[in-house]
Design an enzyme around this catalytic site. Structure first.
Site, PDB file in Angstrom:
ATOM      1  N   GLU A 185      11.039-132.611  51.415  1.00 39.53           N
ATOM      2  CA  GLU A 185      10.961-133.020  50.007  1.00 39.53           C
ATOM      3  C   GLU A 185      10.328-131.948  49.108  1.00 39.53           C
ATOM      4  O   GLU A 185      10.644-131.873  47.923  1.00 39.53           O
ATOM      5  CB  GLU A 185      10.170-134.330  49.870  1.00 39.53           C
TER       6      GLU A 185
ATOM      7  N   LEU B  41      14.332-127.864  55.634  1.00 40.07           N
ATOM      8  CA  LEU B  41      14.020-128.327  54.275  1.00 40.07           C
ATOM      9  C   LEU B  41      13.407-129.722  54.273  1.00 40.07           C
ATOM     10  O   LEU B  41      13.824-130.595  55.022  1.00 40.07           O
ATOM     11  CB  LEU B  41      15.288-128.313  53.411  1.00 40.07           C
TER      12      LEU B  41
ATOM     13  N   HIS C 190      10.664-128.646  49.366  1.00 42.46           N
ATOM     14  CA  HIS C 190      11.737-127.707  48.997  1.00 42.46           C
ATOM     15  C   HIS C 190      12.701-128.356  48.007  1.00 42.46           C
ATOM     16  O   HIS C 190      13.145-127.729  47.056  1.00 42.46           O
ATOM     17  CB  HIS C 190      12.558-127.313  50.234  1.00 42.46           C
TER      18      HIS C 190
ATOM     19  N   GLN D 105       7.204-111.772  58.908  1.00 45.64           N
ATOM     20  CA  GLN D 105       5.960-112.436  58.487  1.00 45.64           C
ATOM     21  C   GLN D 105       5.279-113.191  59.616  1.00 45.64           C
ATOM     22  O   GLN D 105       4.319-113.919  59.378  1.00 45.64           O
ATOM     23  CB  GLN D 105       6.202-113.328  57.267  1.00 45.64           C
TER      24      GLN D 105
END
Ligand code: PAF
Length: 281
Positions: free
Chosen positions: A35, A33, A37, A61
């Site tokens: 900023e 994570l 997110h 993916q």
């Protein structure tokens, strides 16, 4: 904040929230994570009664030879950051729990996923749409928060929600940037100091190209050459520079009232994308 690993337990928690009339905001992530997110989690906190964040590096993916194995994983730090930003439930499933033996179904996302990033990453957006649909079915969010840095991803998920009558609303929030202008991405972790310095040219070139468009430049060819000339000699390997319709993502012949400039490059083997929506109105 609760950490839930079992999809059935996650569904039970969501069902309880639903039954109590609570509005659920959801932020899907692959962890590491940053900023960007955190801005999504904070927005979800403001607009909902309960906030669910998923951390799942989705194997479906990634193509063979991509960075699935080395994708940054930092669940302990993610949990601290997510909690601080206002997350109530961190959903952290194991791969086997979401893709059991014999799993074979997927979402076909159509033409919109074959252009731009889809051209060089076949199957990528089908993998993204499939995991998003699974997560939406487990979590049943009223609202889903995604970053505009992944413009094509958001467009595809919005289309899936509309086409398949999924009962949720997709909210796209602005790209969060480092001081240099580089779009925040978990993959920025791969860059060394020199790469980071070079990468700042991506945003600069988008801003200057947007300026040209606002001043009246209408030729996609000339805009692309301009961006290309800014990137040249900066250690940047261009995958694509595209001037497209913001809705269909098809290349346009002449710039109209609003266009999307989208760029994908590699710097020191690290694939970076960015985009800018430009409106003349
Ligand atoms: O943007 C991402 O991090 C991923 O593509 C997503 C939406 C969490 C699906 O795995």
């Amino acid at each position: 904040m609760r950490i839930v690993k079992d999809p059935r337990a996650m569904r039970r928690a969501s069902q309880a929230l639903f039954a109590a009339g609570k509005q659920i905001g959801f932020v899907p992530t692959m962890g590491a994570l940053h900023e960007g997110h955190l801005s999504l989690i904070k927005k979800a906190r403001k607009e909902n009664d309960a906030v669910v964040v998923s951390v799942f590096v989705n194997p479906a993916q990634f193509s063979a030879g991509e960075d699935y194995e080395k994708y940054p994983r930092s669940i302990k730090n993610d949990a601290i950051l997510a909690q601080k930003a206002g997350c109530d439930i961190l959903f952290y499933p194991a791969s086997k729990a979401l893709y059991p033996e014999g799993f074979s179904c997927s979402v076909h996302t159509g033409r919109i996923s074959e252009v731009l990033c889809g051209a060089s990453r076949p199957g990528h957006f089908s993998g993204v749409a499939t995991i998003c649909l699974k997560l939406f079915n487990i979590i049943m969010p009223h609202k889903v928060y995604m970053g505009r840095k992944d413009y094509q991803q958001v467009a595809i998920i919005k289309k899936m929600v509309a086409d398949l009558n999924i009962n949720t609303q997709i909210k796209a929030l602005p790209t969060v940037r480092e001081a240099s202008g580089l779009a925040m991405s978990s993959r920025n972790n791969y860059l060394g100091p020199r790469g980071r310095e070079f990468a700042a040219v991506i945003y600069r070139s988008l801003k200057e190209a947007a300026g040209l468009i606002r001043e009246g430049e209408s030729s996609p060819g000339r805009i692309k050459s301009f961006i290309q000339s800014m990137l040249r000699g900066r250690g940047v390997d261009v995958e694509y520079i595209a001037i497209v319709c913001p809705r269909t993502l098809d290349e346009i012949k002449r710039v109209g009232c609003s266009v999307l400039i989208a760029i994908a490059v590699r710097i020191d083997q690290t694939r970076l994308i960015d985009n800018m929506l430009v409106s003349r109105r």
